[in-house]
Design an enzyme around this catalytic site. Sequence first.
Site, PDB file in Angstrom:
ATOM      1  N   ASP A   1      35.698  39.368  38.412  1.00  0.00           N
ATOM      2  CA  ASP A   1      36.435  40.401  37.684  1.00  0.00           C
ATOM      3  C   ASP A   1      36.435  40.123  36.181  1.00  0.00           C
ATOM      4  O   ASP A   1      36.409  41.047  35.363  1.00  0.00           O
ATOM      5  CB  ASP A   1      37.889  40.467  38.166  1.00  0.00           C
ATOM      6  CG  ASP A   1      38.003  41.031  39.578  1.00  0.00           C
ATOM      7  OD1 ASP A   1      37.017  41.621  40.071  1.00  0.00           O
ATOM      8  OD2 ASP A   1      39.076  40.878  40.188  1.00  0.00           O
TER       9      ASP A   1
ATOM     10  N   PRO B   1      26.369  32.191  34.630  1.00  0.00           N
ATOM     11  CA  PRO B   1      25.889  31.103  35.509  1.00  0.00           C
ATOM     12  C   PRO B   1      27.022  30.211  36.013  1.00  0.00           C
ATOM     13  O   PRO B   1      26.838  29.461  36.955  1.00  0.00           O
ATOM     14  CB  PRO B   1      24.939  30.313  34.603  1.00  0.00           C
ATOM     15  CG  PRO B   1      25.374  30.607  33.218  1.00  0.00           C
ATOM     16  CD  PRO B   1      25.997  31.971  33.222  1.00  0.00           C
TER      17      PRO B   1
HETATM   18  C1  LIG Z   1      53.889  35.266  51.684  1.00  0.00           C
HETATM   19  C2  LIG Z   1      52.528  35.603  51.239  1.00  0.00           C
HETATM   20  C3  LIG Z   1      52.498  36.573  50.151  1.00  0.00           C
HETATM   21  C4  LIG Z   1      51.124  36.788  49.669  1.00  0.00           C
HETATM   22  C5  LIG Z   1      51.050  37.804  48.599  1.00  0.00           C
HETATM   23  C6  LIG Z   1      49.656  37.985  48.134  1.00  0.00           C
HETATM   24  C7  LIG Z   1      49.580  38.989  47.066  1.00  0.00           C
HETATM   25  C8  LIG Z   1      48.217  39.104  46.520  1.00  0.00           C
HETATM   26  C9  LIG Z   1      48.120  40.214  45.556  1.00  0.00           C
HETATM   27  C10 LIG Z   1      46.844  40.171  44.844  1.00  0.00           C
HETATM   28  C11 LIG Z   1      46.792  41.217  43.810  1.00  0.00           C
HETATM   29  C12 LIG Z   1      45.542  41.116  43.047  1.00  0.00           C
HETATM   30  C13 LIG Z   1      45.526  42.050  41.913  1.00  0.00           C
HETATM   31  C14 LIG Z   1      44.279  41.894  41.139  1.00  0.00           C
HETATM   32  C15 LIG Z   1      44.218  41.306  39.980  1.00  0.00           C
HETATM   33  C16 LIG Z   1      42.941  41.112  39.247  1.00  0.00           C
HETATM   34  O1  LIG Z   1      42.835  42.047  38.238  1.00  0.00           O
HETATM   35  C17 LIG Z   1      42.906  39.746  38.578  1.00  0.00           C
HETATM   36  C18 LIG Z   1      41.491  39.453  38.098  1.00  0.00           C
HETATM   37  O2  LIG Z   1      40.690  39.080  39.137  1.00  0.00           O
HETATM   38  N1  LIG Z   1      43.312  38.706  39.474  1.00  0.00           N
HETATM   39  C19 LIG Z   1      44.426  38.014  39.274  1.00  0.00           C
HETATM   40  O3  LIG Z   1      45.133  38.174  38.337  1.00  0.00           O
HETATM   41  C20 LIG Z   1      44.747  36.989  40.330  1.00  0.00           C
HETATM   42  C21 LIG Z   1      46.082  37.283  40.923  1.00  0.00           C
HETATM   43  C22 LIG Z   1      46.249  36.436  42.150  1.00  0.00           C
HETATM   44  C23 LIG Z   1      47.607  36.586  42.713  1.00  0.00           C
HETATM   45  C24 LIG Z   1      47.779  35.678  43.876  1.00  0.00           C
HETATM   46  C25 LIG Z   1      49.179  35.711  44.317  1.00  0.00           C
HETATM   47  C26 LIG Z   1      49.473  34.708  45.362  1.00  0.00           C
HETATM   48  C27 LIG Z   1      50.952  34.757  45.634  1.00  0.00           C
HETATM   49  C28 LIG Z   1      51.382  33.704  46.556  1.00  0.00           C
HETATM   50  C29 LIG Z   1      52.877  33.787  46.731  1.00  0.00           C
HETATM   51  C30 LIG Z   1      53.328  32.751  47.668  1.00  0.00           C
HETATM   52  C31 LIG Z   1      54.768  32.871  48.029  1.00  0.00           C
HETATM   53  C32 LIG Z   1      55.070  31.948  49.161  1.00  0.00           C
HETATM   54  C33 LIG Z   1      56.495  31.842  49.466  1.00  0.00           C
HETATM   55  C34 LIG Z   1      56.838  30.957  50.609  1.00  0.00           C
HETATM   56  N1  LIG Z   2      28.013  31.196  30.063  1.00  0.00           N
HETATM   57  C1  LIG Z   2      29.330  31.240  30.072  1.00  0.00           C
HETATM   58  N2  LIG Z   2      30.073  30.157  29.789  1.00  0.00           N
HETATM   59  C2  LIG Z   2      31.413  30.196  29.827  1.00  0.00           C
HETATM   60  N3  LIG Z   2      32.142  31.314  30.121  1.00  0.00           N
HETATM   61  C3  LIG Z   2      31.464  32.414  30.407  1.00  0.00           C
HETATM   62  C4  LIG Z   2      30.036  32.459  30.396  1.00  0.00           C
HETATM   63  N4  LIG Z   2      29.640  33.708  30.726  1.00  0.00           N
HETATM   64  C5  LIG Z   2      30.771  34.423  30.926  1.00  0.00           C
HETATM   65  N5  LIG Z   2      31.875  33.676  30.728  1.00  0.00           N
HETATM   66  C6  LIG Z   2      33.298  34.054  30.857  1.00  0.00           C
HETATM   67  O1  LIG Z   2      33.818  33.526  32.083  1.00  0.00           O
HETATM   68  C7  LIG Z   2      34.936  34.304  32.489  1.00  0.00           C
HETATM   69  C8  LIG Z   2      35.078  34.274  33.999  1.00  0.00           C
HETATM   70  O2  LIG Z   2      33.946  34.854  34.556  1.00  0.00           O
HETATM   71  P1  LIG Z   2      33.845  35.353  36.037  1.00  0.00           P
HETATM   72  O3  LIG Z   2      34.770  36.468  36.222  1.00  0.00           O
HETATM   73  O4  LIG Z   2      32.423  35.615  36.333  1.00  0.00           O
HETATM   74  O5  LIG Z   2      34.236  34.069  36.834  1.00  0.00           O
HETATM   75  P2  LIG Z   2      35.290  33.681  37.925  1.00  0.00           P
HETATM   76  O6  LIG Z   2      36.174  32.690  37.330  1.00  0.00           O
HETATM   77  O7  LIG Z   2      34.533  33.273  39.080  1.00  0.00           O
HETATM   78  O8  LIG Z   2      36.013  35.019  38.308  1.00  0.00           O
HETATM   79  P3  LIG Z   2      37.488  35.525  38.219  1.00  0.00           P
HETATM   80  O9  LIG Z   2      37.614  36.191  36.877  1.00  0.00           O
HETATM   81  O10 LIG Z   2      37.561  36.487  39.344  1.00  0.00           O
HETATM   82  O11 LIG Z   2      38.387  34.365  38.368  1.00  0.00           O
HETATM   83  C9  LIG Z   2      34.675  35.692  31.939  1.00  0.00           C
HETATM   84  O12 LIG Z   2      35.832  36.121  31.264  1.00  0.00           O
HETATM   85  C10 LIG Z   2      33.503  35.543  30.961  1.00  0.00           C
HETATM   86  O13 LIG Z   2      33.847  36.029  29.680  1.00  0.00           O
END
Ligand SMILES: CCCCCCCCCCCCC/C=C/[C@@H](O)[C@H](CO)NC(=O)CCCCCCCCCCCCCCC
Ligand SMILES: Nc1ncnc2c1ncn2[C@@H]1O[C@H](COP(=O)(O)OP(=O)(O)OP(=O)(O)O)[C@@H](O)[C@H]1O
Length: 522
Positions: A175, A117
Amino acid sequence: MTVKKSGKLFIHFTFLTTSIVPLQNRNCFVPISEIIAVEETEFNKKQRNIGRWQKMAKLHAFTVHYVKKARNHRWRCRDATFWCVDEHLCNQWTQALKELLEMQKSRPKQLLVYINPYGGKRQGKRIYEQKVAPLFSLASISTDVVVTEHANHAKDNLFEVNIYKYDGVVCVGGDGMFSEVMHGLIGRMQKDSGIDQNNPKASLVQCNICLVFYFSGSTDCICYSTVGISDPVTSALHIIVGDCQPLDVSSVHHNNTFLKYSVSLLGYGFYGDILKDSEKKRWMGPMRYDYSGFKTFLSHHYYEGTIAYQPAKQTHGSPRDKESCRMGCYICKQSEKQLAEQNKEHGLKHEEGEEEWKVIKGKFLAINAVNMSCACPRSPKGLSPAAHLADGSADLILVRKCSRFNFLRYLVRHTNQDDQFDFPFVDVYRVKCFQFTSKLSEDNESNVMDIGKKRFGQFCRDHPACCCNIVNSTWNCDGETLDSSAIEVRVHCQLMKLFARGIEEDCKDEAAHSQSSIEQLL
Ligand SMILES: CCCCCCCCCCCCC/C=C/[C@@H](O)[C@H](CO)NC(=O)CCCCCCCCCCCCCCC
Ligand SMILES: Nc1ncnc2c1ncn2[C@@H]1O[C@H](COP(=O)(O)OP(=O)(O)OP(=O)(O)O)[C@@H](O)[C@H]1O
Ligand SMILES: [Ca+2]
């Protein structure tokens, strides 16, 4: 109206019979597999175009609810109502269509649903109740719904309930929630089969219970990489039609102790540091990743360590391929065949690979192992655009120490069409397992030194400007931190199944086709 048989069953609504008439004068061409439900319909006087007929006799009708494919992999539920004066004929059609739907054996009948939730702006419960539950009830799917009360509630619950009475588990969350439910499901399967998850070489038992999840998280990379869009109605429709997509899962161990499973990103250095920093800023919502990303980019830390990996020789593709993994992917199909043959020959006994280990030592800004492309809105092609969902391998991406400017060029290529591996400081390997040990763990330093480091901060005191780090980074395992810097990772081919079909090719064409067949042909 005709039912065509040409490999696939199709229902083709036309004026071939003057006895059955579509209400809105439309023509539909829908595979039976994409019909959601058929129901008798009360004839309503408000309905149009029937004046002449209604005067003559009592009218009978039925409605066909079907999948309409729209742009960007989005699916929607549409309906077409047919009417006729002959009650018997109307019943015959309804019955025949229902029987055809009964023959779709892969469709789930009973689902277990977990709703976080608090996930994704606290909208998960409302969206489930308003948009998803009505579709399940239309498709006669019964559900047991658990609204979680705390983290790990769903995981713990999966060890207690009789999971075998369900055809699938649905999690409503991001995720993080997916990862929790997946750990519950895989863990339960291993427990019931007497398999010790702490043994890194154990062959794990496949989960035949399908899992799906809806959007509402910050990255939603699993949805984007397996369906092409993160949208609750689209996911619900994939469940209803019984789509099934196998998925590779990596196990992560440290010193013969099981740590976690990973399906998307296992990242050390850049993505580990972003995650660790962003955990303190949860209140910022998805923006926390941009804030921590910018900060981590500026800090430009690199980490020294050793990677040993076994190349995935059994798979047919390469991370540098131009083709990506799509619905019905040939490479994943080949892996499925190999897996079936392997299981036939050896059962669940794990055959230790004979292949040699390759060893790489170096200084890295990022070490990323991805089991899927990791496509998401921030990075539409993902971190490894040619990674496969179900080929039994992961793509290991090593970004060596380079200038900030070059690292920025690399990051920018996450967001555009250019080849992100075409840099001298980036290497990519398709692997079936790997081990990583940070220099720090290798050095096996004394406790006294550790205390000293903690006291004097985390940066190299001899070279304050050099960005080399004398502490370890953390691993980002599908969005959760792992503190152990020495890990052992093994890809388990097709360990999970999702209610998905992989990303559909030419979705634009399909959208155009369905539009023309429904709205123009009739
Ligand atoms: C210049 C722009 C560059 C932009 C680059 C963007 C790259 C984005 C890549 C995303 C990869 C996601 C992989 C997935 C991971 C998931 O299992 C996990 C769970 O939801 N998410 C994260 O760990 C969340 C991970 C979130 C990562 C976000 C990264 C943002 C990076 C920003 C860098 C800014 C540099 C700017 C320099 C001027
Ligand atoms: N009722 C709850 N109260 C607090 N935490 C919870 C509850 N139900 C699930 N969770 C935990 O919350 C965490 C984040 O959940 P979820 O992925 O749905 O949220 P989010 O923050 O929107 O997503 P993301 O992981 O992409 O950032 C999960 O690891 C889960 O274990
Ligand atoms: Ca894979």
